[in-house]
Design a protein around this motif. Structure first.
Motif, PDB file in Angstrom:
ATOM      1  N   MET A   1      -7.921 -17.467   8.089  1.00 10.68           N
ATOM      2  CA  MET A   1      -7.432 -18.529   7.218  1.00 10.68           C
ATOM      3  C   MET A   1      -6.775 -17.921   5.980  1.00 10.68           C
ATOM      4  N   ASN A   2      -7.388 -16.899   5.427  1.00 13.57           N
ATOM      5  CA  ASN A   2      -6.812 -16.244   4.245  1.00 13.57           C
ATOM      6  C   ASN A   2      -5.435 -15.677   4.543  1.00 13.57           C
ATOM      7  N   ALA A   3      -5.266 -15.134   5.740  1.00 16.57           N
ATOM      8  CA  ALA A   3      -3.978 -14.553   6.120  1.00 16.57           C
ATOM      9  C   ALA A   3      -2.943 -15.629   6.433  1.00 16.57           C
ATOM     10  N   ALA A   4      -3.398 -16.754   6.960  1.00 16.69           N
ATOM     11  CA  ALA A   4      -2.474 -17.793   7.411  1.00 16.69           C
ATOM     12  C   ALA A   4      -1.968 -18.690   6.293  1.00 16.69           C
ATOM     13  N   ILE A   5      -2.794 -18.906   5.269  1.00 14.70           N
ATOM     14  CA  ILE A   5      -2.444 -19.861   4.216  1.00 14.70           C
ATOM     15  C   ILE A   5      -2.552 -19.181   2.859  1.00 14.70           C
ATOM     16  N   ARG A   6      -1.439 -19.142   2.138  1.00 13.82           N
ATOM     17  CA  ARG A   6      -1.434 -18.541   0.814  1.00 13.82           C
ATOM     18  C   ARG A   6      -2.326 -19.346  -0.141  1.00 13.82           C
ATOM     19  N   ASP A   7      -3.035 -18.680  -0.980  1.00 14.29           N
ATOM     20  CA  ASP A   7      -3.885 -19.308  -2.001  1.00 14.29           C
ATOM     21  C   ASP A   7      -4.941 -20.241  -1.421  1.00 14.29           C
ATOM     22  N   VAL A   8      -5.487 -19.895  -0.278  1.00 15.47           N
ATOM     23  CA  VAL A   8      -6.493 -20.752   0.353  1.00 15.47           C
ATOM     24  C   VAL A   8      -7.858 -20.645  -0.337  1.00 15.47           C
ATOM     25  N   LEU A   9      -8.132 -19.524  -0.972  1.00 14.97           N
ATOM     26  CA  LEU A   9      -9.424 -19.357  -1.634  1.00 14.97           C
ATOM     27  C   LEU A   9      -9.432 -20.033  -2.993  1.00 14.97           C
ATOM     28  N   VAL A  10     -10.486 -20.768  -3.256  1.00  9.80           N
ATOM     29  CA  VAL A  10     -10.657 -21.424  -4.552  1.00  9.80           C
ATOM     30  C   VAL A  10     -11.580 -20.542  -5.389  1.00  9.80           C
ATOM     31  N   THR A  11     -11.148 -20.226  -6.589  1.00 12.75           N
ATOM     32  CA  THR A  11     -11.978 -19.428  -7.492  1.00 12.75           C
ATOM     33  C   THR A  11     -12.075 -20.146  -8.832  1.00 12.75           C
ATOM     34  N   GLY A  12     -13.049 -19.751  -9.620  1.00 16.59           N
ATOM     35  CA  GLY A  12     -13.191 -20.308 -10.957  1.00 16.59           C
ATOM     36  C   GLY A  12     -13.850 -21.673 -11.017  1.00 16.59           C
ATOM     37  N   TYR A  13     -14.445 -22.118  -9.927  1.00 17.91           N
ATOM     38  CA  TYR A  13     -15.098 -23.433  -9.893  1.00 17.91           C
ATOM     39  C   TYR A  13     -16.570 -23.359 -10.293  1.00 17.91           C
ATOM     40  N   GLU A  14     -17.113 -22.160 -10.331  1.00 16.97           N
ATOM     41  CA  GLU A  14     -18.551 -21.967 -10.530  1.00 16.97           C
ATOM     42  C   GLU A  14     -19.117 -22.639 -11.788  1.00 16.97           C
ATOM     43  N   PRO A  15     -18.412 -22.636 -12.928  1.00 11.88           N
ATOM     44  CA  PRO A  15     -18.978 -23.301 -14.111  1.00 11.88           C
ATOM     45  C   PRO A  15     -19.202 -24.801 -13.934  1.00 11.88           C
ATOM     46  N   LEU A  16     -18.521 -25.416 -12.996  1.00  6.97           N
ATOM     47  CA  LEU A  16     -18.675 -26.857 -12.763  1.00  6.97           C
ATOM     48  C   LEU A  16     -19.947 -27.204 -11.988  1.00  6.97           C
ATOM     49  N   ILE A  17     -20.443 -26.281 -11.219  1.00  8.51           N
ATOM     50  CA  ILE A  17     -21.549 -26.571 -10.304  1.00  8.51           C
ATOM     51  C   ILE A  17     -22.750 -27.191 -11.020  1.00  8.51           C
ATOM     52  N   ASP A  18     -23.138 -26.625 -12.141  1.00  3.74           N
ATOM     53  CA  ASP A  18     -24.362 -27.087 -12.817  1.00  3.74           C
ATOM     54  C   ASP A  18     -24.259 -28.483 -13.407  1.00  3.74           C
ATOM     55  N   VAL A  19     -23.048 -28.994 -13.624  1.00  2.18           N
ATOM     56  CA  VAL A  19     -22.910 -30.341 -14.209  1.00  2.18           C
ATOM     57  C   VAL A  19     -22.776 -31.424 -13.143  1.00  2.18           C
ATOM     58  N   LEU A  20     -22.726 -31.043 -11.895  1.00  2.00           N
ATOM     59  CA  LEU A  20     -22.534 -31.998 -10.804  1.00  2.00           C
ATOM     60  C   LEU A  20     -23.865 -32.425 -10.212  1.00  2.00           C
ATOM     61  N   GLU A  21     -23.924 -33.686  -9.807  1.00  3.74           N
ATOM     62  CA  GLU A  21     -25.129 -34.219  -9.174  1.00  3.74           C
ATOM     63  C   GLU A  21     -24.774 -34.774  -7.798  1.00  3.74           C
ATOM     64  N   LEU A  22     -25.390 -34.211  -6.787  1.00  5.21           N
ATOM     65  CA  LEU A  22     -25.247 -34.681  -5.417  1.00  5.21           C
ATOM     66  C   LEU A  22     -26.638 -34.698  -4.780  1.00  5.21           C
ATOM     67  N   PRO A  23     -26.837 -35.493  -3.741  1.00  3.75           N
ATOM     68  CA  PRO A  23     -28.147 -35.541  -3.088  1.00  3.75           C
ATOM     69  C   PRO A  23     -28.644 -34.164  -2.629  1.00  3.75           C
ATOM     70  N   ASP A  24     -27.738 -33.335  -2.140  1.00  2.64           N
ATOM     71  CA  ASP A  24     -28.095 -31.972  -1.734  1.00  2.64           C
ATOM     72  C   ASP A  24     -27.441 -31.013  -2.720  1.00  2.64           C
ATOM     73  N   PRO A  25     -28.219 -30.404  -3.611  1.00  2.00           N
ATOM     74  CA  PRO A  25     -27.642 -29.492  -4.601  1.00  2.00           C
ATOM     75  C   PRO A  25     -26.835 -28.355  -3.971  1.00  2.00           C
TER      76      PRO A  25
END
Length: 121
Positions: free
Chosen positions: A3-27
Motif C-alpha cells: 500500500m505504501n508503494a502504491a499510494i503516495r502519502d498513504v501513511l498518516v502521522t502526527g495524529y497521536e496527540p489527539l488520541i487522549d482527547v477522544l472517547e470511543l467505546p473501545d479505547p
C-alpha cells in the motif's frame, strides 16, 4: 508495504496527540478516529460500527460507514466505472482464477450484499 508503494502519502502521522482527547467505546479504536481527524476524512469505513457511534464522531465531522454501504454508494455514483474495476480485479486473479460472477459471489459471501446486488443489476 505494498500500500505504501502504491499510494503516495498513504501513511498518516502526527495524529497521536489527539488520541487522549477522544472517547470511543473501545479505547483501542481511538487512533483510527485520530488519524481520520488529522487528514480531514469524512468517513471511517469499518464493519465495526458499534465502536464508532455517530454521536461521538459528529463533533469531528466524521461518520462511520460499513464497507457494504460505502461501496454501494460508490457504485451508485458511477456503476460502469466500478464494474470495469471489478472486471480488472477478476482478470488479475490467478490463485484461484475467477471470472466476474465468481468474484461477485465471493464479495457477497464476505458481506457486500447491497454492493453485489447493485453491480449485478
Amino acid at each position: 508495504m505494498l500500500m505504501n508503494a502504491a499510494i503516495r502519502d498513504v501513511l498518516v502521522t502526527g495524529y497521536e496527540p489527539l488520541i487522549d482527547v477522544l472517547e470511543l467505546p473501545d479505547p483501542g479504536d481511538r487512533h483510527v478516529l485520530a488519524a481520520a481527524i488529522k487528514v480531514g476524512a469524512q468517513t471511517i469505513v469499518t464493519n465495526n460500527l458499534k465502536d464508532f457511534p455517530a454521536g461521538r464522531l459528529r463533533a469531528w465531522d466524521v461518520e462511520a460507514s460499513s464497507a457494504d454501504d460505502f461501496l454501494h454508494a460508490t457504485v451508485d455514483l458511477n456503476p460502469k466505472v466500478v464494474f470495469s474495476l471489478v472486471q480488472k480485479i477478476a482478470d488479475s486473479l490467478n490463485k484461484p482464477p475467477m471470472d466476474v460472477d465468481q468474484l461477485l459471489t465471493a464479495l457477497g459471501n464476505e458481506g457486500l450484499v447491497a454492493t453485489v446486488a447493485a453491480l449485478r443489476s
